[in-house]
Design a protein around this motif. Structure first.
Motif, PDB file in Angstrom:
ATOM      1  N   ALA A 157      34.514 -22.829 -30.296  1.00 25.21           N
ATOM      2  CA  ALA A 157      35.205 -22.044 -29.400  1.00 25.21           C
ATOM      3  C   ALA A 157      36.699 -22.223 -29.816  1.00 25.21           C
ATOM      4  O   ALA A 157      37.297 -23.414 -30.053  1.00 25.21           O
ATOM      5  CB  ALA A 157      35.057 -22.391 -28.084  1.00 25.21           C
ATOM      6  N   ASN A 158      37.395 -20.771 -29.906  1.00 23.06           N
ATOM      7  CA  ASN A 158      38.775 -21.306 -30.423  1.00 23.06           C
ATOM      8  C   ASN A 158      39.680 -22.252 -29.734  1.00 23.06           C
ATOM      9  O   ASN A 158      40.599 -22.804 -30.166  1.00 23.06           O
ATOM     10  CB  ASN A 158      39.259 -19.569 -30.407  1.00 23.06           C
ATOM     11  CG  ASN A 158      38.678 -18.969 -31.309  1.00 23.06           C
ATOM     12  OD1 ASN A 158      38.250 -19.426 -32.368  1.00 23.06           O
ATOM     13  ND2 ASN A 158      38.883 -17.495 -31.540  1.00 23.06           N
ATOM     14  N   SER A 159      39.249 -22.219 -28.175  1.00 26.04           N
ATOM     15  CA  SER A 159      40.371 -23.035 -27.409  1.00 26.04           C
ATOM     16  C   SER A 159      40.149 -24.509 -27.695  1.00 26.04           C
ATOM     17  O   SER A 159      41.000 -25.402 -27.433  1.00 26.04           O
ATOM     18  CB  SER A 159      40.233 -22.653 -26.127  1.00 26.04           C
ATOM     19  OG  SER A 159      38.800 -22.854 -25.568  1.00 26.04           O
ATOM     20  N   LEU A 160      38.914 -24.700 -28.218  1.00 23.99           N
ATOM     21  CA  LEU A 160      38.553 -26.085 -28.611  1.00 23.99           C
ATOM     22  C   LEU A 160      38.651 -26.704 -30.065  1.00 23.99           C
ATOM     23  O   LEU A 160      38.579 -27.869 -30.208  1.00 23.99           O
ATOM     24  CB  LEU A 160      37.259 -26.387 -27.970  1.00 23.99           C
ATOM     25  CG  LEU A 160      36.915 -25.892 -26.585  1.00 23.99           C
ATOM     26  CD1 LEU A 160      35.468 -26.351 -26.368  1.00 23.99           C
ATOM     27  CD2 LEU A 160      37.573 -26.698 -25.597  1.00 23.99           C
ATOM     28  N   LYS A 161      38.969 -25.837 -30.706  1.00 26.88           N
ATOM     29  CA  LYS A 161      39.158 -26.253 -32.221  1.00 26.88           C
ATOM     30  C   LYS A 161      40.182 -27.160 -32.498  1.00 26.88           C
ATOM     31  O   LYS A 161      41.248 -27.107 -32.114  1.00 26.88           O
ATOM     32  CB  LYS A 161      39.347 -24.888 -33.275  1.00 26.88           C
ATOM     33  CG  LYS A 161      38.930 -24.767 -34.256  1.00 26.88           C
ATOM     34  CD  LYS A 161      38.770 -23.811 -35.164  1.00 26.88           C
ATOM     35  CE  LYS A 161      38.189 -22.693 -34.619  1.00 26.88           C
ATOM     36  NZ  LYS A 161      38.090 -21.282 -35.508  1.00 26.88           N
ATOM     37  N   GLY A 162      39.892 -28.226 -33.137  1.00 25.56           N
ATOM     38  CA  GLY A 162      40.781 -29.540 -33.447  1.00 25.56           C
ATOM     39  C   GLY A 162      40.581 -30.407 -32.531  1.00 25.56           C
ATOM     40  O   GLY A 162      41.181 -31.753 -32.951  1.00 25.56           O
ATOM     41  N   ARG A 163      40.001 -30.519 -31.285  1.00 23.68           N
ATOM     42  CA  ARG A 163      39.809 -31.461 -30.465  1.00 23.68           C
ATOM     43  C   ARG A 163      38.374 -31.825 -30.260  1.00 23.68           C
ATOM     44  O   ARG A 163      38.055 -32.984 -30.260  1.00 23.68           O
ATOM     45  CB  ARG A 163      40.166 -30.960 -29.077  1.00 23.68           C
ATOM     46  CG  ARG A 163      41.738 -31.023 -28.783  1.00 23.68           C
ATOM     47  CD  ARG A 163      42.063 -31.138 -27.264  1.00 23.68           C
ATOM     48  NE  ARG A 163      41.425 -29.919 -26.673  1.00 23.68           N
ATOM     49  CZ  ARG A 163      40.737 -30.143 -25.358  1.00 23.68           C
ATOM     50  NH1 ARG A 163      40.538 -31.481 -25.184  1.00 23.68           N
ATOM     51  NH2 ARG A 163      40.104 -29.228 -24.747  1.00 23.68           N
TER      52      ARG A 163
END
Length: 124
Positions: free
Chosen positions: A61-67
């Protein structure tokens, strides 16, 4: 068909980390595309991440990418979700899901096998 059991949820302070696990019973685990979804109270189930059978392809999900990071160990029939810098908005029941059919892997309807879910609560 596979049976899925999630573990690793719990209570964590904001900024903390958790690693969820989902272990599958049955054979040919590497034939299954695996997904993680979450559902907060009063909200629809939403896509978190997915991983191909070999582990070579991942989607977030874009909003969670990186975390958040999804991974799998096919020798252990297990898929993982590493969650870093957790925030109160991440509070939800987290579900893993499996499918050996083609589909649009970011939607729940693409998966025919679901775990019972594990609660993640992030305090501020």
């Amino acid at each position: 068909q596979v049976q899925l059991v999630e573990s690793g949820g719990g209570l964590v302070q904001a900024g903390g980390s958790l690693r969820l696990s989902c272990t599958a019973s049955g054979r040919s685990f590497n034939n299954y595309y695996m997904g993680w979804f979450r559902q907060a109270p009063g909200k629809e189930r939403e896509f978190v991440a997915a991983i191909s059978g070999s582990g070579g392809s991942t989607t977030y999900a874009n909003s969670l990418k990186g975390r958040f990071t999804i991974s799998r160990d096919n020798a252990k029939n297990t898929v993982y979700l590493r969650m870093n810098n957790l925030q109160p908005d991440d509070t939800a029941v987290y579900y893993c899901a499996a499918t050996n059919r083609g589909g649009y892997y970011i939607v729940p309807a693409s998966y025919e096998n679901w775990g019972q879910g594990t609660q993640v609560t992030v305090s501020s």
